[in-house]
Design a protein around this motif. Structure first.
Motif, short mmCIF file in Angstrom:
data_model
loop_
_atom_site.label_atom_id
_atom_site.label_comp_id
_atom_site.label_asym_id
_atom_site.label_seq_id
_atom_site.Cartn_x
_atom_site.Cartn_y
_atom_site.Cartn_z
N ARG A 215 43.05 -50.92 -5.99
CA ARG A 215 44.03 -51.86 -5.42
C ARG A 215 44.66 -51.30 -4.15
O ARG A 215 44.81 -52.02 -3.15
N VAL A 216 45.02 -50.02 -4.16
CA VAL A 216 45.61 -49.42 -2.98
C VAL A 216 44.60 -49.36 -1.84
O VAL A 216 44.90 -49.72 -0.69
N LYS A 217 43.39 -48.92 -2.13
CA LYS A 217 42.37 -48.83 -1.09
C LYS A 217 42.05 -50.18 -0.47
O LYS A 217 41.90 -50.30 0.75
N GLU A 218 41.97 -51.20 -1.31
CA GLU A 218 41.68 -52.54 -0.80
C GLU A 218 42.82 -53.07 0.07
O GLU A 218 42.59 -53.73 1.09
N THR A 219 44.06 -52.78 -0.32
CA THR A 219 45.22 -53.22 0.46
C THR A 219 45.25 -52.52 1.82
O THR A 219 45.50 -53.16 2.86
N ILE A 220 45.00 -51.21 1.82
CA ILE A 220 44.97 -50.46 3.08
C ILE A 220 43.91 -51.03 4.02
O ILE A 220 44.15 -51.23 5.21
N ALA A 221 42.74 -51.30 3.46
CA ALA A 221 41.65 -51.84 4.28
C ALA A 221 41.97 -53.25 4.78
O ALA A 221 41.72 -53.58 5.95
N GLU A 222 42.54 -54.08 3.92
CA GLU A 222 42.84 -55.46 4.30
C GLU A 222 43.80 -55.53 5.47
O GLU A 222 43.65 -56.37 6.37
N PHE A 223 44.79 -54.65 5.48
CA PHE A 223 45.81 -54.70 6.53
C PHE A 223 45.49 -53.76 7.70
O PHE A 223 46.31 -53.62 8.61
N GLY A 224 44.33 -53.13 7.66
CA GLY A 224 43.91 -52.30 8.77
C GLY A 224 44.81 -51.11 9.01
O GLY A 224 45.12 -50.76 10.16
N LEU A 225 45.23 -50.45 7.94
CA LEU A 225 46.17 -49.34 8.02
C LEU A 225 45.47 -48.01 7.76
O LEU A 225 44.33 -47.95 7.32
N THR A 226 46.20 -46.94 8.04
CA THR A 226 45.70 -45.58 7.85
C THR A 226 46.67 -44.84 6.94
O THR A 226 47.88 -45.06 7.01
N THR A 227 46.15 -43.98 6.09
CA THR A 227 47.02 -43.13 5.25
C THR A 227 46.77 -41.67 5.57
O THR A 227 45.64 -41.26 5.86
N VAL A 228 47.84 -40.88 5.51
CA VAL A 228 47.67 -39.44 5.67
C VAL A 228 46.99 -38.87 4.44
O VAL A 228 46.37 -37.80 4.49
N CYS A 229 47.07 -39.58 3.33
CA CYS A 229 46.41 -39.16 2.10
C CYS A 229 44.92 -38.94 2.35
O CYS A 229 44.35 -37.90 1.97
N ASP A 230 44.28 -39.92 3.00
CA ASP A 230 42.86 -39.81 3.30
C ASP A 230 42.59 -38.92 4.50
O ASP A 230 41.72 -38.05 4.46
N GLU A 231 43.34 -39.13 5.59
CA GLU A 231 43.05 -38.42 6.83
C GLU A 231 43.26 -36.92 6.69
O GLU A 231 42.55 -36.12 7.30
N ALA A 232 44.27 -36.51 5.91
CA ALA A 232 44.55 -35.08 5.72
C ALA A 232 43.88 -34.51 4.47
O ALA A 232 44.08 -33.35 4.14
N ARG A 233 43.10 -35.35 3.78
CA ARG A 233 42.37 -34.93 2.57
C ARG A 233 43.32 -34.33 1.53
O ARG A 233 43.06 -33.25 0.98
N CYS A 234 44.40 -35.01 1.29
CA CYS A 234 45.42 -34.50 0.36
C CYS A 234 44.85 -34.42 -1.06
O CYS A 234 44.23 -35.36 -1.54
N PRO A 235 45.08 -33.32 -1.76
CA PRO A 235 44.57 -33.20 -3.13
C PRO A 235 45.25 -34.13 -4.13
O PRO A 235 44.76 -34.29 -5.24
N ASN A 236 46.36 -34.74 -3.71
CA ASN A 236 47.09 -35.64 -4.61
C ASN A 236 46.77 -37.11 -4.37
O ASN A 236 47.36 -37.98 -5.01
N ARG A 237 45.84 -37.41 -3.47
CA ARG A 237 45.67 -38.81 -3.08
C ARG A 237 45.22 -39.69 -4.25
O ARG A 237 45.65 -40.85 -4.34
#
Length: 292
Positions: free
Chosen positions: A23-45
Motif C-alpha cells: 500500500r505504501v509503495k503504490e501510494t508513493i508511486a501514484e503520487f510521484g514521490l520519493t522516500t529517503v527510506c528507499d534512496e538511502a537504503r534504510c534498514p528499517n524501510r
C-alpha cells in the motif's frame, strides 16, 4: 560493510511479508514521490512501510553533495517541482498518517537552498490535514540563518538537522559539511521564537571514541537540542566508508543514559535507530500528542 567484520546477531531482522508494504509503495508511486527510506537504503524501510508510513524526500533524488556514508545519489538535480507539496499532502491523507517526517537532498544549487519548498510543503500538509504532526529534517542551508527562518516560520512541530558524526571525522565522512555550521543552525532554531522541538542525530561505528561521542552530545545539548537519536552506521555499498566497529546494544543503552543526564528531553539510542524511525515517539513523550 567492512570485509573484516561479520554482521553481529543483533543486526539481523526477520524477512517481512512484501504484501504488507504494498500500500505504501503504490501510494508513493501514484503520487510521484520519493522516500529517503528507499534512496538511502534504510534498514528499517520494510518496518515503516509495513506500518503504513514512510519518510518523504522532497526536492528530487539527487544531492549536490557527496557524503561518504550516504547512499542517496549525487549529481546535477532537476528544478524543484512546484506541485510536489500538494501531492505529498495528498499522499499523507491517502495513507491516513497522523505524523509525517519530511526531508530532502541538499540543494546547494538553488538560491534559497530549497528552504521555500520545505515551507510550502509544511503549509500544504497543514492546509490539507490540520491535525497532522509535521517533522522536517533539513540540510544546513549553507549556514544561512535567514533560510532556517523560512522553514521555522512555516511552523513544523519538530525541526531536525543531523550532525551525523563527531568533530574529528567530519573531513572524512562529510567533506562538504562543517560541524560548527550545523551547530549554528540548531542553536538558531533553539533560540528562535519557535514553539516546536529541535532534534539531531549521530551515527556510530566509523572510528569515533566514546569520549568523542559524549563531546558531540554535549555540543548538541549546548546548542539547545531537545531530542537526540544515536544509531549504528551500516555501509550501503562497497563504494562507501567501511564500518569500523559494531556497537553492542548495551553500549547504546549506556550512551542513552549519559545523554539523558546531559538534559535532553528524549534520547533514542540503538543499533537500528535512525533519525526518522518511529520519530513520533519523542513528540508523544515530550508533549503528549503528535498532532499540532
Amino acid at each position: 560493510m567492512n570485509e573484516d567484520l561479520r554482521l553481529p546477531p543483533w543486526l539481523t531482522k526477520p524477512i517481512a511479508d512484501p504484501a504488507r508494504t504494498r500500500r505504501v509503495k503504490e501510494t508513493i508511486a501514484e503520487f510521484g514521490l520519493t522516500t529517503v527510506c528507499d534512496e538511502a537504503r534504510c534498514p528499517n524501510r520494510v518496518d515503516c512501510f509495513s506500518r503504513g508510513t514512510a519518510t518523504f524526500m522532497i526536492l528530487g533524488d539527487r544531492c549536490t553533495r557527496d557524503c561518504r556514508f550516504c547512499a542517496v545519489s549525487h549529481g546535477a538535480p532537476e528544478a524543484p517541482d512546484p506541485d510536489e507539496p500538494r501531492r505529498l499532502a495528498e499522499a499523507v491523507k491517502r495513507l491516513g498518517l497522523e505524523y509525517v517526517v519530511i526531508t530532502s537532498v541538499t540543494r546547494d544549487d538553488l538560491p534559497d537552498q530549497g528552504a521555500e519548498q520545505f515551507a510550502r510543503t509544511i503549509r500544504s500538509v497543514r492546509c490539507e490535514l490540520p491535525g497532522v504532526g509535521v517533522e522536517v529534517l533539513v540540510p544546513d542551508f549553507g549556514g544561512r540563518l535567514e533560510l532556517v527562518d523560512v522553514v521555522l516560520h512555516a511552523g513544523p512541530d519538530v525541526f531536525s538537522h543531523n550532525v551525523e558524526t563527531v568533530r574529528r571525522l567530519y573531513e572524512t565522512v562529510r567533506p562538504q559539511a562543517d560541524l560548527n555550521r550545523s551547530l549554528k543552525v540548531l542553536k538558531h532554531a533553539a533560540d528562535a521564537r519557535y514553539d516546536g522541538l529541535v532534534k539531531s542525530s549521530l551515527m556510530l561505528g566509523l572510528g569515533e571514541t566514546r569520549l568523542e561521542v559524549d563531546a558531540a552530545l554535549r555540543d548538541l545539548r549546548c546548542a539547545g537540542t531537545d531530542i537526540a537519536y544515536v544509531g549504528q552506521y551500516l555501509r550501503p555499498s562497497r563504494n562507501h566508508l567501511k564500518v569500523q566497529r559494531f556497537i553492542p546494544p548495551e553500549e547504546f543503552d549506556d550512551i542513552r543514559e549519559t545523554a539523558l543526564g546531559m538534559g535532553f528531553g528524549w534520547v533514542s539510542a540503538g543499533p537500528f535507530v535512525r533519525s526518522s524511525y518511529e520519530a513520533e515517539r519523542a513528540v508523544q513523550a515530550l508533549v503528549g500528542n503528535v498532532c499540532s
